[in-house]
Design a protein around this motif. Structure first.
Motif, mmCIF file in Angstrom:
data_model
loop_
_atom_site.group_PDB
_atom_site.id
_atom_site.type_symbol
_atom_site.label_atom_id
_atom_site.label_comp_id
_atom_site.label_asym_id
_atom_site.label_seq_id
_atom_site.Cartn_x
_atom_site.Cartn_y
_atom_site.Cartn_z
ATOM 1 N N ALA A 71 1.899 -2.412 -7.915
ATOM 2 C CA ALA A 71 0.729 -1.805 -8.807
ATOM 3 C C ALA A 71 1.396 -0.872 -9.801
ATOM 4 C CB ALA A 71 0.259 -0.834 -7.805
ATOM 5 N N HIS A 121 -0.987 -1.916 -13.721
ATOM 6 C CA HIS A 121 -1.839 -2.959 -13.815
ATOM 7 C C HIS A 121 -3.118 -2.533 -14.349
ATOM 8 C CE1 HIS A 121 -3.233 -6.578 -11.593
ATOM 9 N NE2 HIS A 121 -4.355 -5.996 -11.493
ATOM 10 N N ASP A 159 1.278 -7.879 -6.041
ATOM 11 C CA ASP A 159 1.910 -6.874 -4.784
ATOM 12 C C ASP A 159 2.530 -5.749 -5.440
ATOM 13 O OD1 ASP A 159 1.894 -9.035 -3.076
ATOM 14 O OD2 ASP A 159 3.495 -9.817 -3.942
ATOM 15 N N CYS A 218 3.633 -0.022 -4.322
ATOM 16 C CA CYS A 218 3.162 -1.569 -3.942
ATOM 17 C C CYS A 218 1.516 -1.441 -3.893
ATOM 18 C CB CYS A 218 3.820 -1.668 -2.612
ATOM 19 S SG CYS A 218 5.436 -1.651 -2.729
ATOM 20 N N ARG A 219 1.034 -2.637 -3.922
ATOM 21 C CA ARG A 219 -0.520 -2.767 -3.909
ATOM 22 C C ARG A 219 -0.866 -2.977 -2.341
ATOM 23 N NH1 ARG A 219 -3.014 -6.405 -8.197
ATOM 24 N NH2 ARG A 219 -4.869 -5.062 -7.934
ATOM 25 N N GLY A 273 0.790 -1.147 -0.007
ATOM 26 C CA GLY A 273 0.112 -0.056 0.042
ATOM 27 C C GLY A 273 0.977 1.239 0.101
#
Length: 740
Positions: free
Chosen positions: A714, A633, A712, A739-740, A524
């Motif tokens: 983004a 993504h 993982d 990061c996701r 995140g």
């Protein structure tokens, strides 16, 4: 949708892969998939192919809600289904709670009362959900739901559709619809021969032009109206049709894709089989995308990604329904080309020149005929007329025996694979003789003969009977459709001859880099430049020598270790664009400059309210070509890889190419060939050629990262990637990762 369908499964499976070294068997669309058939991110590598034989050719059909009361909508549908069942040899069972018979056929009160299992249940009810739950116990293989009011209507409808889809998954049957129609049960002509066109549409009305090709002598084998695709989707029918021996081409009208990965797997299956796929995909514009979503309730996808993904797998994308019918008809019936050369043959120099201009601009190859062939043609054509290509016969030779001689001589040239004759208007009797000669010549050759009949009337005998009566001549009404279809025909056969499935080369097991990379990720959050470069280094991508420091004294020591001159940059997770804030300084050559710059950078950050994790002291890298390589993504296809001109040019020119992993070296080089600025890599104005091999290697390593970190990572933006002169490699000067 890729994320919702596979996201949790992908993440969980990857964790098991890392922990155990292998993946357990899983079930995808009711099919058990072995670990070797999954890629490194846990996604299938082969299309799931449903057995739809019993859908299109059932032995028994139950019609739930059947009616014979005149004036009721269900009555007309029941009547059509009765006629269809008779044509395919199926037994029809009406189902209705209050009727004893429908059209003289004994009726059963509910699906639970069916005496024996049926292959297909057609649901003529407003709410199909209760019926699906009943069907779960009857072992029905397929069901069709016509009802609307689902995902195409908004959030409430989407929720209702998900409940329906969940019931279908529990039941074990396969569902077409909801929000579909009767197109699968049309009357197909059975008097036509040759390879057929199979049709897939999400809007039934949009398939009508292709369906009416039968009236022009083109065989149609199937029509799949997929509707909202709560279960069966475009990809399922595409996979099935690709394996049918009678199918010569597949025509698709697509408003939205349910699952991008499934579509690509199906397109891959068609490419392996050499079956051409021609598609109209709605959503090139924002308005079209919005309208399509409201119609089918699906994501249309970022159009640029959709376009690239289709090209990767040989799907021929066209814009209009007229192009869809003309291109699919040609590809279904034409034999494999014996040569790529196209000859334009006409009775008018003006017509030939006009057509040749358009064909050449579209990328068709119009070879100059050899002098010996020109001398041969001048036996029948006056010397003052051009016969080099285009071939102008002047008109009169088509009216006698010379006309066929000319056509045969052109087709005998080994450099010629396609002969195109534009007839801009009827001029009987010569046009009648010309049309007949073209048809006769086409019957005697394995090469493609195309005619453009330009008359707006279309009732002429030469057109209706002679040309359309031939299964060997491809007849068009416009120059543009003919040129587009011929280019698609030649491109398709070149593509399939060289096709190697990207899925065969996709990594099955994680690389050693994955463990290192996962330790650097922060769910995140955006990574600092320093952390993002460590991520690149984990995958073997070269970055400059650099040190992260937190004091002016440490910066001076670092500069001595890195080597002057140096670059200094502020580093922090909040910094996406440092240059605009004055947080990058280049060409520093002394300790005093380094010391002053450290203080300046930290002062600016403090003033702007930016938290830093330190200041980077970096190696100055020599001049080269600035490129950008990135990962984003996509909601339909998952991770995508982009390459293009970097630095400030990426925002000014937007000169980039995109691909959907997996792909190999050839596709990576193809991405570079698409760039308008490709010549910069070859060296311009005295600059040396860039190290293209190193650039390709970076693209492939970034692709591996995208596959392994799917779920993982983004976003990744390597800009600029400095591609140095040939043999010197490529260096990632800056990087951003989210990061996701």
């Amino acid at each position: 949708m890729l994320g919702s369908t596979h996201g949790t499964f992908t993440t969980d499976l990857r964790a098991r892969v890392v922990a155990c070294g292998e993946a357990p068997p899983v079930v995808v669309h009711g099919v058990t998939v072995a670990p070797g058939d999954l890629d490194v991110s846990g996604r299938p590598l082969h299309a799931s192919v449903p057995d739809l034989d019993r859908f299109f050719r059932p032995e028994s059909v139950a019609v739930v809600g059947a009616s014979d009361t005149e004036g009721r909508p269900n009555t007309g549908i029941t009547r059509q289904l009765l006629a269809w069942a008779e044509r395919v040899g199926a037994r029809l069972v009406p189902v209705h709670p209050t009727r004893t018979s429908v059209f003289g056929i004994d009726c059963v009160p509910s699906v639970g009362a069916l005496a024996e299992p049926v292959d297909l249940a057609v649901l003529l009810v407003a709410d199909p959900l209760p019926v699906i739950e009943e069907l779960a116990e009857t072992k029905v293989k397929f069901a069709v739901a016509f009802a609307s009011g689902f995902a195409e209507t908004g959030e409430a409808g989407a929720a209702a559709q998900e409940r329906l889809a969940a019931a279908v998954r529990r039941s074990g049957l396969r569902l077409l619809g909801p929000n579909t129609n009767l197109n699968a049960f049309e009357r197909f002509r059975d008097d036509l021969e040759g390879p057929a066109v199979a049709l897939i549409t999400q809007s039934g009305h949009q398939g009508r032009p292709v369906f009416t090709l039968q009236e022009l002598g083109v065989r149609l084998s199937h029509w799949a109206p997929t509707g909202n695709e709560a279960d069966l989707e475009t990809a399922d029918f595409l996979s099935y049709f690709a394996g049918r021996p009678e199918v010569g081409a597949i025509a698709c009208y697509v408003e939205g894709l349910k699952d991008g990965r499934s579509f690509l797997l199906a397109a891959d299956r068609a490419a392996r089989q050499g079956v051409p796929v021609v598609a109209v995909k709605v959503g090139r514009t924002e308005t079209g995308a919005r309208t399509a979503a409201s119609h089918t309730g699906k994501l249309t996808g970022a159009d640029r990604v959709v376009d690239a993904a289709m090209r990767q797998y040989g799907v021929i994308r066209v814009d209009g329904l007229d192009q869809l019918q003309d291109t699919s008809a040609l590809l279904a019936r034409a034999r494999r080309p014996l040569a790529d050369g196209v000859v334009v043959y006409s009775i008018s120099g003006g017509t030939g020149a006009h057509f040749a201009d358009l064909a050449t601009a579209a990328g068709l190859e119009l070879p100059t005929l050899h002098q010996a062939k020109q001398d041969e043609l001048h036996q029948w054509i006056p010397e003052y007329l051009n016969v080099a290509n285009p071939v102008d016969n002047g008109g009169h030779p088509v009216g006698d025996w010379r006309g066929r001689k000319i056509i045969d001589a052109i087709l005998a040239d080994p450099s010629v694979g396609v002969l195109i004759c534009p007839i801009t208007g009827p001029f009987p009797p010569m046009s009648d003789k010309l049309a007949q000669d073209l048809v006769d010549a086409a019957e005697a050759t394995d090469k493609l003969v195309c005619v453009v009949w330009g008359s707006p009337v279309g009732t002429e005998e030469a057109y209706r009977t002679t040309l359309l009566g031939s299964s060997r001549v491809a007849t068009f009404r416009t120059f543009s459709n003919c040129i587009g279809a011929v280019k698609a025909y030649l491109d398709h056969h070149r593509f399939t001859a060289a096709y190697r499935s990207p899925f065969d080369e996709a990594p099955r097991t994680p690389s050693p880099s994955l463990r290192k990379a996962q330790a650097l990720l922060r769910p995140g959050r955006r990574l600092s430049e320093h952390a993002a470069k460590q991520l690149l280094r984990a995958y073997g991508i070269r970055v400059p020598r650099e040190q992260l420091v937190t004091s002016a004294a440490a910066a001076v020591r670092a500069a001595g270790l890195v080597g002057y001159p140096v670059v200094m940059k502020a580093s922090g997770t909040q910094l996406a664009h440092k240059t605009e804030l004055g947080l990058v300084k280049v060409g520093l050559t002394s300790a005093s400059q380094v010391r002053d710059t450290y203080r300046e950078l930290t002062d600016i950050a403090r003033f702007e309210g930016i938290d830093l994790d330190g200041v980077l002291v970096c190696q100055m890298v020599g001049r080269g070509v600035e490129m950008v390589v990135g990962v984003t993504h996509d909601e339909l296809f998952g991770p995508t890889v982009t390459v293009g001109l970097g630095g400030v040019l990426v925002e000014v020119l937007n000169d980039t190419a995109v691909r959907v992993p997996p792909f190999g070296e050839r596709e990576a080089r193809s991405m570079l060939a698409e760039l308008r600025g490709r010549a910069l890599l070859d060296g311009v104005r005295g600059a040396p050629p860039a190290d293209v091999d190193a650039l390709v290697e970076v693209v492939l390593r970034v692709q591996r990262m995208a596959l392994e970190l799917d779920g993982d990572l983004a976003e990744l933006d390597v800009n600029p990637l400095m591609v140095l002169p040939r043999g010197q490699g490529a260096v990632a000067l800056d990087a951003l990762a989210v990061c996701r």
